[in-house]
Design a protein around this motif. Structure first.
Motif, PDB file in Angstrom:
ATOM      1  N   LEU A 144       0.832  -1.205   0.000  1.00 28.00           N
ATOM      2  CA  LEU A 144       0.000   0.000   0.000  1.00 28.00           C
ATOM      3  C   LEU A 144       0.868   1.258   0.000  1.00 28.00           C
ATOM      4  O   LEU A 144       0.536   2.262  -0.646  1.00 28.00           O
ATOM      5  CB  LEU A 144      -0.911   0.020   1.230  1.00 28.00           C
ATOM      6  N   GLY A 145       1.986   1.188   0.694  1.00 27.09           N
ATOM      7  CA  GLY A 145       2.892   2.328   0.735  1.00 27.09           C
ATOM      8  C   GLY A 145       3.456   2.657  -0.637  1.00 27.09           C
ATOM      9  O   GLY A 145       3.568   3.835  -1.002  1.00 27.09           O
ATOM     10  N   TRP A 146       3.797   1.619  -1.413  1.00 28.59           N
ATOM     11  CA  TRP A 146       4.301   1.870  -2.762  1.00 28.59           C
ATOM     12  C   TRP A 146       3.232   2.523  -3.634  1.00 28.59           C
ATOM     13  O   TRP A 146       3.492   3.510  -4.326  1.00 28.59           O
ATOM     14  CB  TRP A 146       4.776   0.580  -3.422  1.00 28.59           C
ATOM     15  N   VAL A 147       2.038   1.984  -3.617  1.00 27.33           N
ATOM     16  CA  VAL A 147       0.964   2.551  -4.430  1.00 27.33           C
ATOM     17  C   VAL A 147       0.742   4.014  -4.055  1.00 27.33           C
ATOM     18  O   VAL A 147       0.561   4.877  -4.922  1.00 27.33           O
ATOM     19  CB  VAL A 147      -0.335   1.727  -4.247  1.00 27.33           C
ATOM     20  N   HIS A 148       0.801   4.296  -2.767  1.00 25.11           N
ATOM     21  CA  HIS A 148       0.576   5.665  -2.302  1.00 25.11           C
ATOM     22  C   HIS A 148       1.675   6.614  -2.770  1.00 25.11           C
ATOM     23  O   HIS A 148       1.382   7.673  -3.343  1.00 25.11           O
ATOM     24  CB  HIS A 148       0.487   5.681  -0.772  1.00 25.11           C
ATOM     25  N   VAL A 149       2.939   6.266  -2.534  1.00 24.50           N
ATOM     26  CA  VAL A 149       4.005   7.212  -2.868  1.00 24.50           C
ATOM     27  C   VAL A 149       4.134   7.398  -4.377  1.00 24.50           C
ATOM     28  O   VAL A 149       4.429   8.511  -4.850  1.00 24.50           O
ATOM     29  CB  VAL A 149       5.361   6.796  -2.248  1.00 24.50           C
ATOM     30  N   ALA A 150       3.891   6.332  -5.148  1.00 20.11           N
ATOM     31  CA  ALA A 150       3.949   6.481  -6.604  1.00 20.11           C
ATOM     32  C   ALA A 150       2.844   7.406  -7.096  1.00 20.11           C
ATOM     33  O   ALA A 150       3.061   8.227  -7.997  1.00 20.11           O
ATOM     34  CB  ALA A 150       3.832   5.106  -7.277  1.00 20.11           C
ATOM     35  N   LEU A 186      -6.122   4.346   5.005  1.00 18.17           N
ATOM     36  CA  LEU A 186      -6.105   3.157   4.148  1.00 18.17           C
ATOM     37  C   LEU A 186      -5.209   2.050   4.688  1.00 18.17           C
ATOM     38  O   LEU A 186      -5.264   0.924   4.198  1.00 18.17           O
ATOM     39  CB  LEU A 186      -5.645   3.534   2.741  1.00 18.17           C
ATOM     40  N   GLY A 187      -4.374   2.360   5.675  1.00 19.43           N
ATOM     41  CA  GLY A 187      -3.522   1.337   6.258  1.00 19.43           C
ATOM     42  C   GLY A 187      -2.059   1.436   5.906  1.00 19.43           C
ATOM     43  O   GLY A 187      -1.288   0.508   6.198  1.00 19.43           O
ATOM     44  N   VAL A 188      -1.643   2.544   5.294  1.00 15.87           N
ATOM     45  CA  VAL A 188      -0.223   2.759   5.019  1.00 15.87           C
ATOM     46  C   VAL A 188       0.474   3.115   6.328  1.00 15.87           C
ATOM     47  O   VAL A 188      -0.009   3.957   7.079  1.00 15.87           O
ATOM     48  CB  VAL A 188      -0.029   3.882   3.980  1.00 15.87           C
ATOM     49  N   GLU A 189       1.608   2.489   6.576  1.00 20.00           N
ATOM     50  CA  GLU A 189       2.345   2.754   7.809  1.00 20.00           C
ATOM     51  C   GLU A 189       3.306   3.920   7.609  1.00 20.00           C
ATOM     52  O   GLU A 189       4.129   3.909   6.694  1.00 20.00           O
ATOM     53  CB  GLU A 189       3.113   1.504   8.244  1.00 20.00           C
TER      54      GLU A 189
END
Length: 304
Positions: A144-150, A186-189
């Motif tokens: 989820l973190g990758w999807v968010h930062v991209a 969304l659950g990104v740490e």
């Protein structure tokens, strides 16, 4: 004597309506009226940077760039290829994504929270294994973190390049911090909360990124075989070129795309500004918070 030719306002109205229908879906006008017209507290006040960025036509180019960049994580791409239906129903996926962005950015806090809960429920059901035997979970905080930062990096780059009123450094730091509010839900740490943290987090994912057959097929689909009518192919080509110009050079290589020389990138960005300006001209801004339109017009912020 024939009918008079359509006026500029008529053309603008038709173009805006067509664009809005594609990005927001058949119930887009009702959804927009609910988002902007329902009274109640919001996650973001009208002066917050996220409203400036997500309400701008540059999101069209930023959204396309985000999809291309996100595809370079093998686990994320495997989940999209197996579960999203982006090939069979690309407009439906776009409409769901644009509605989520619009609700969480402009809607009431209650509606935003319900939208997040729906997405989290979907993520919990998306599991599988890649062709190489690697397991994935869409609810994995790291993925989820990758999807968010991209996504955030692509939207930020697009707004800097094609936005009607680019922000200063503090404004873009504020945008990253605003976007982190949604990522937390969304659950990104520990999502990044500044431009510097965003760049650091992106660099941290580099070792995990690579082109795969699925990512290259997705790039061909988005760039060469888009689900748009033939009349829209020329402006879409300009938009796609403008989106590609936002990607870092290493991403071009991973996707199997040539890395254009600087003059070509400059020309691509000029084309991106041209088509983004045309979209901005055609799409009418949303009404202020608390104002319900008697008849919603095309345009607004339900897009990406």
């Amino acid at each position: 004597m024939g009918w008079p030719p359509p006026s500029v306002d008529d053309l603008r109205e038709r173009l805006g309506a067509t664009l809005f229908r594609h990005v927001a879906g058949p119930s887009g006008e009702q959804t927009r009226a609910r988002i902007h017209g329902t009274p109640g507290p919001r996650w973001f006040s009208p002066d917050r940077p996220i409203r400036t960025v997500h309400g701008d036509a540059s999101m069209f180019a930023g959204g396309l760039a985000a999809l291309l960049l996100q595809s370079l994580h093998p686990l994320a791409m495997a989940a999209v290829a197996a579960h999203s239906g982006f090939r069979g129903d690309p407009w439906g996926r776009l409409q769901r994504t644009s509605t989520f962005l619009a609700v969480t950015t402009f809607g009431t806090a209650d509606d935003a929270r319900r939208a997040v809960e729906r997405v989290r429920a979907v993520h919990e059901r998306v599991t599988g294994t890649t062709a190489e035997g690697l397991p994935y979970r869409a609810s994995d905080p790291h993925l989820l973190g990758w999807v968010h930062v991209a996504e955030v990096d692509s939207f930020l780059r697009a707004h800097r390049c094609y936005g009607a009123a680019p922000l200063d450094r503090a404004g873009y730091d504020g945008y990253v911090a605003d976007a982190a509010r949604i990522a937390d839900e969304l659950g990104v740490e520990c999502p990044p909360r500044s431009v510097a943290e965003l760049a650091e987090r992106l660099a941290g994912y580099r070792a995990e990124l690579r082109g795969t057959p699925d990512s290259r097929e997705a790039a061909r689909f988005l760039l060469l075989s888009p689900p748009v009518p033939w009349q829209a192919r020329p402006p879409y080509a300009l938009l796609a070129a403008g989106a590609l110009a936002l990607l870092p050079p290493w991403a071009h290589a991973q996707l199997g795309l040539p890395n254009p020389p600087r003059p070509a990138r400059t020309a691509a960005r000029a084309g991106g500004r041209l088509v983004t300006g045309a979209i901005r001209w055609a799409m009418v801004p949303p009404p202020p918070d608390g104002v319900t339109l008697p008849r919603a017009r095309p345009g607004g912020s339900s897009r990406r």
